[in-house]
Design an enzyme around this catalytic site. Structure first.
Site, PDB file in Angstrom:
ATOM      1  N   PHE A  43      26.835 -35.756   4.595  1.00 15.89           N
ATOM      2  CA  PHE A  43      25.612 -35.863   5.403  1.00 15.89           C
ATOM      3  C   PHE A  43      24.427 -35.099   4.810  1.00 15.89           C
ATOM      4  O   PHE A  43      23.280 -35.377   5.147  1.00 15.89           O
ATOM      5  CB  PHE A  43      25.877 -35.369   6.841  1.00 15.89           C
ATOM      6  CG  PHE A  43      25.832 -33.873   7.006  1.00 15.89           C
ATOM      7  CD1 PHE A  43      24.610 -33.207   7.094  1.00 15.89           C
ATOM      8  CD2 PHE A  43      26.984 -33.109   7.032  1.00 15.89           C
ATOM      9  CE1 PHE A  43      24.557 -31.820   7.231  1.00 15.89           C
ATOM     10  CE2 PHE A  43      26.943 -31.735   7.165  1.00 15.89           C
ATOM     11  CZ  PHE A  43      25.718 -31.085   7.251  1.00 15.89           C
ATOM     12  N   GLU A  52      28.468 -41.325   8.004  1.00 17.69           N
ATOM     13  CA  GLU A  52      28.145 -41.960   9.291  1.00 17.69           C
ATOM     14  C   GLU A  52      27.163 -41.116  10.092  1.00 17.69           C
ATOM     15  O   GLU A  52      26.572 -41.594  11.053  1.00 17.69           O
ATOM     16  CB  GLU A  52      29.441 -42.218  10.096  1.00 17.69           C
ATOM     17  CG  GLU A  52      30.208 -40.981  10.550  1.00 17.69           C
ATOM     18  CD  GLU A  52      31.130 -40.390   9.477  1.00 17.69           C
ATOM     19  OE1 GLU A  52      30.859 -40.575   8.272  1.00 17.69           O
ATOM     20  OE2 GLU A  52      32.119 -39.738   9.848  1.00 17.69           O
ATOM     21  N   SER A  73      33.504 -32.037   2.315  1.00 16.66           N
ATOM     22  CA  SER A  73      34.179 -30.752   2.496  1.00 16.66           C
ATOM     23  C   SER A  73      35.465 -30.709   1.654  1.00 16.66           C
ATOM     24  O   SER A  73      36.043 -31.756   1.332  1.00 16.66           O
ATOM     25  CB  SER A  73      34.506 -30.570   3.978  1.00 16.66           C
ATOM     26  OG  SER A  73      35.269 -31.676   4.413  1.00 16.66           O
ATOM     27  N   CYS A 115      25.256 -27.526  -0.638  1.00 13.07           N
ATOM     28  CA  CYS A 115      26.492 -27.042  -1.266  1.00 13.07           C
ATOM     29  C   CYS A 115      26.160 -25.985  -2.311  1.00 13.07           C
ATOM     30  O   CYS A 115      27.051 -25.309  -2.803  1.00 13.07           O
ATOM     31  CB  CYS A 115      27.265 -28.186  -1.875  1.00 13.07           C
ATOM     32  SG  CYS A 115      26.375 -28.925  -3.229  1.00 13.07           S
ATOM     33  N   GLU A 117      33.464 -21.282   4.348  1.00 11.26           N
ATOM     34  CA  GLU A 117      32.160 -21.944   4.192  1.00 11.26           C
ATOM     35  C   GLU A 117      31.554 -22.105   5.587  1.00 11.26           C
ATOM     36  O   GLU A 117      32.108 -22.814   6.432  1.00 11.26           O
ATOM     37  CB  GLU A 117      32.322 -23.312   3.537  1.00 11.26           C
ATOM     38  CG  GLU A 117      30.995 -24.027   3.388  1.00 11.26           C
ATOM     39  CD  GLU A 117      31.101 -25.401   2.738  1.00 11.26           C
ATOM     40  OE1 GLU A 117      32.009 -26.172   3.078  1.00 11.26           O
ATOM     41  OE2 GLU A 117      30.234 -25.699   1.894  1.00 11.26           O
TER      42      GLU A 117
HETATM   43  P1  NAD Z   1      32.885 -34.351   5.272  1.00 13.42           P
HETATM   44  O1  NAD Z   1      34.012 -33.991   4.377  1.00 13.42           O
HETATM   45  O2  NAD Z   1      33.051 -34.188   6.733  1.00 13.42           O
HETATM   46  O3  NAD Z   1      32.494 -35.916   5.059  1.00 13.42           O
HETATM   47  C1  NAD Z   1      32.209 -36.436   3.792  1.00 13.42           C
HETATM   48  C2  NAD Z   1      32.557 -37.925   3.781  1.00 13.42           C
HETATM   49  O4  NAD Z   1      33.964 -38.068   4.009  1.00 13.42           O
HETATM   50  C3  NAD Z   1      31.859 -38.737   4.854  1.00 13.42           C
HETATM   51  O5  NAD Z   1      31.437 -39.961   4.281  1.00 13.42           O
HETATM   52  C4  NAD Z   1      32.931 -38.961   5.918  1.00 13.42           C
HETATM   53  O6  NAD Z   1      32.807 -40.203   6.559  1.00 13.42           O
HETATM   54  C5  NAD Z   1      34.214 -38.920   5.120  1.00 13.42           C
HETATM   55  N1  NAD Z   1      35.334 -38.321   5.862  1.00 13.42           N
HETATM   56  C6  NAD Z   1      35.259 -37.280   6.741  1.00 13.42           C
HETATM   57  N2  NAD Z   1      36.495 -36.967   7.189  1.00 13.42           N
HETATM   58  C7  NAD Z   1      37.357 -37.805   6.570  1.00 13.42           C
HETATM   59  C8  NAD Z   1      38.779 -37.956   6.608  1.00 13.42           C
HETATM   60  N3  NAD Z   1      39.537 -37.186   7.370  1.00 13.42           N
HETATM   61  N4  NAD Z   1      39.328 -38.914   5.840  1.00 13.42           N
HETATM   62  C9  NAD Z   1      38.569 -39.703   5.057  1.00 13.42           C
HETATM   63  N5  NAD Z   1      37.225 -39.604   4.974  1.00 13.42           N
HETATM   64  C10 NAD Z   1      36.622 -38.672   5.715  1.00 13.42           C
HETATM   65  O7  NAD Z   1      31.611 -33.563   4.739  1.00 13.42           O
HETATM   66  P2  NAD Z   1      30.160 -33.438   5.401  1.00 13.42           P
HETATM   67  O8  NAD Z   1      30.251 -32.562   6.606  1.00 13.42           O
HETATM   68  O9  NAD Z   1      29.535 -34.778   5.528  1.00 13.42           O
HETATM   69  O10 NAD Z   1      29.365 -32.671   4.245  1.00 13.42           O
HETATM   70  C11 NAD Z   1      29.309 -31.280   4.115  1.00 13.42           C
HETATM   71  C12 NAD Z   1      30.308 -30.789   3.093  1.00 13.42           C
HETATM   72  O11 NAD Z   1      30.054 -31.389   1.833  1.00 13.42           O
HETATM   73  C13 NAD Z   1      30.200 -29.284   2.859  1.00 13.42           C
HETATM   74  O12 NAD Z   1      31.511 -28.766   2.745  1.00 13.42           O
HETATM   75  C14 NAD Z   1      29.463 -29.188   1.533  1.00 13.42           C
HETATM   76  O13 NAD Z   1      29.706 -28.004   0.797  1.00 13.42           O
HETATM   77  C15 NAD Z   1      30.004 -30.379   0.825  1.00 13.42           C
HETATM   78  N6  NAD Z   1      29.127 -30.798  -0.266  1.00 13.42           N
HETATM   79  C16 NAD Z   1      29.529 -30.573  -1.541  1.00 13.42           C
HETATM   80  C17 NAD Z   1      28.718 -30.927  -2.597  1.00 13.42           C
HETATM   81  C18 NAD Z   1      29.147 -30.663  -4.017  1.00 13.42           C
HETATM   82  O14 NAD Z   1      28.497 -31.153  -4.926  1.00 13.42           O
HETATM   83  N7  NAD Z   1      30.211 -29.921  -4.239  1.00 13.42           N
HETATM   84  C19 NAD Z   1      27.487 -31.534  -2.350  1.00 13.42           C
HETATM   85  C20 NAD Z   1      27.100 -31.756  -1.024  1.00 13.42           C
HETATM   86  C21 NAD Z   1      27.937 -31.394   0.018  1.00 13.42           C
END
Ligand code: NAD
Length: 492
Positions: free
Chosen positions: A152, A179, A229, A284, A385
């Site tokens: 997101f 989403e 994440s 991140c 985090e």
């Molecule tokens: P998230 O893991 O909740 O979701 C990321 C994606 O995974 C979304 O498209 C979501 O629909 C999907 N998803 C979520 N739960 C799932 C599951 N159980 N099974 C399959 N798919 C699933 O992450 P978020 O809250 O959208 O984003 C924030 C996180 O992203 C933070 O931890 C941040 O540090 C990380 N991030 C990392 C980087 C990097 O380059 N390392 C960059 C941006 C964000």
């Protein structure tokens, strides 16, 4: 595209209404207003996108790279022409300020620019006479159908870490955006629709876990890019690998910054505050821990307290606002409870951002900048985090002790140092276990022509996003060994 308040999917070159039975409201995190509904697309809609990509692939891969990149030149122009309009969507769905939203879109567009170099970037190499009359060549060929699953916090930039390289290398690409923030990419795909790409080369399927699992299990999807994440990154990486796919999965972070006593304190404070509180701490590459060494402690503590207290919080469309809300009410609650946990573990609250109320936006998910002092490096809060505007302060006696704290974290996305000493900078760069290092920099985000290089729990895979790694990821290497004996040419 939006139809009757519902986002559509983009499949086989056309906008389509999802047959989903489940939908989520997409809410403005500053106002709580519902802007649109996003479908949680079922697996057969993922399958339609994959089938369209499979059908498009043979012709697309044989389209010369110099022709493929013409679409990217057009895309760059359209993104530039609609720059502020797209950035405004990011403000509304993600809660950033207008400048932050412009900044991330700009970084995304830079990937479109770099990918226009693919005709040269995806060249192979060769050697004549590896043995008498035998030559060897390495060609790069596209992988096939590839997909990206994005988080997101960068709705404009992160999908563009992947899409331009994927299609320029001759692959067909499917995006599953977050989403929580599906509107920015929906608008970008309106522009992509104007490019005249062959149907199936790019698709967008909205959804959540169900759509992700369908991509992970589909035998025709050859490569998966993921950002989110760490627990989900690990899951996606494992399931993709178990299904024989190539995977690059970027995870979470807990980024430490070390301030030495010789640092330019005014500069360090300003930059660290931007890194910690910019994008409401939901980057991140946000600084979440500052480790001051020796006598840097007192001065930095006083300065960061003043800067944190003064930060203007509100709805990001207002020009004077420096920090917006966090993404959801659940996120606000989680961040506030983690601040409470820090206090229970013995940290002292220098600036308390809990229970924020912003006049005119009382229903928004606001947490004000928060500074916790004397955080114990061994406490739970030191390792979790938080993903909100919370800066933890730790203190070390020496640079060695500070580097020990830095390397103790399970993440390895970024670590930064503030100093005027070249020798200290070199030591830090050499010894720290993180993939993105900043020296007098607060957000060490690699440019599009460098890899985004998280380590440890911040990355699962081998090839990172962007730069030359993107070309490695999106191409298969084919080696050809040829024997053409000289005597056969005597016939002519
Ligand atoms: P998230 O893991 O909740 O979701 C990321 C994606 O995974 C979304 O498209 C979501 O629909 C999907 N998803 C979520 N739960 C799932 C599951 N159980 N099974 C399959 N798919 C699933 O992450 P978020 O809250 O959208 O984003 C924030 C996180 O992203 C933070 O931890 C941040 O540090 C990380 N991030 C990392 C980087 C990097 O380059 N390392 C960059 C941006 C964000």
């Amino acid at each position: 595209m939006i139809e009757n308040g519902q986002l559509l999917n983009y499949v086989n070159g056309a906008w389509k209404r999802s047959r989903a039975s489940e939908f989520l409201d997409v809410r403005n995190p500053a106002t709580a207003e519902t802007m649109v509904r996003v479908p949680l697309s079922p697996s057969d809609e993922v399958d339609e996108a994959v089938q369209a990509a499979q059908s498009a692939f043979p012709d697309w891969r044989s389209t010369p790279p110099v022709q493929r990149i013409q679409y990217l030149f057009k895309l760059k122009k359209l993104l530039d022409d609609h720059f502020d309009e797209i950035a405004r969507l990011t403000v509304d769905e993600c809660g950033k300020t207008m400048d932050e939203s412009r900044g991330e879109l700009q970084r995304g567009i830079e990937n479109v620019e770099v990918a226009t170099g693919i005709p040269m970037l995806m060249q192979g190499y060769n050697s004549e006479d590896i043995a008498r009359g035998i030559d060897e060549h390495m060609f790069r060929q596209p992988v096939g159908v590839v997909a990206a699953i994005t988080p997101f916090n960068f709705p404009g930039m992160i999908p563009l870490w992947y899409l331009p390289y994927a299609i320029a290398c001759g692959n067909c690409f499917i995006l599953k955006p977050s989403e929580k923030v599906p509107m920015t990419m929906s608008r970008v795909f309106d522009l992509i629709d104007e490019l005249g790409l062959p149907p199936g080369v790019v698709s967008l399927v909205n959804g959540s876990k169900g759509a992700v699992d369908a991509l992970l299990d589909h035998p025709a999807v050859r490569a998966i890019s993921f950002v989110g994440s760490s627990p989900v990154a690990r899951y996606v990486y494992s399931r993709a690998a178990a299904n024989g796919k190539r995977a690059q999965c970027a995870g979470g972070a807990k980024n430490p910054v070390v301030v030495l006593p010789d640092a330019d304190m005014e500069m360090a404070t300003r930059i660290i505050a931007d890194s910690s509180f910019g994008c409401a701490g939901q980057r991140c590459l946000a600084t979440s821990v500052t480790i001051t060494v020796g006598e840097a402690g007192r001065e930095f503590r006083d300065r960061i307290t003043r800067v944190a207290e003064a930060r203007k919080v509100g709805y990001g469309i207002e020009p004077e606002v420096e920090m917006g809300p966090v993404i959801t009410p659940e996120s606000k609650q989680r961040v506030e409870s983690l601040i409470g946990k820090g206090v229970n573990e013995g940290a002292k609250v220098l600036v308390d951002g809990r229970n924020a109320s912003i006049s005119g936006y009382e229903r928004g998910n606001f947490v004000r900048p928060t500074v916790l002092d004397n955080v114990n490096p061994r406490s739970e809060i030191a390792g979790i985090e938080i993903f909100g505007p919370v800066l933890s302060l730790m203190h070390a006696q020496t640079i060695d002790e500070a580097i020990e704290f830095v390397n103790a974290t399970s993440y390895g996305n970024m670590a930064c140092l503030f100093t005027t000493s070249g020798a200290a900078a070199r030591k830090f760069r050499y010894e720290v276990q993180a993939g993105n290092i900043g020296i007098n920099i607060g957000v060490a985000a690699p440019m599009a022509f460098f890899p985004f290089s998280g380590w440890k729990e911040s990355f699962f895979g081998d090839m990172h996003a962007q730069g030359r790694d993107a070309i490695e990821f999106y191409t298969e290497k084919k080696v050809v060994v040829e024997r053409w004996p000289r005597e056969w040419s005597r016939k002519f």
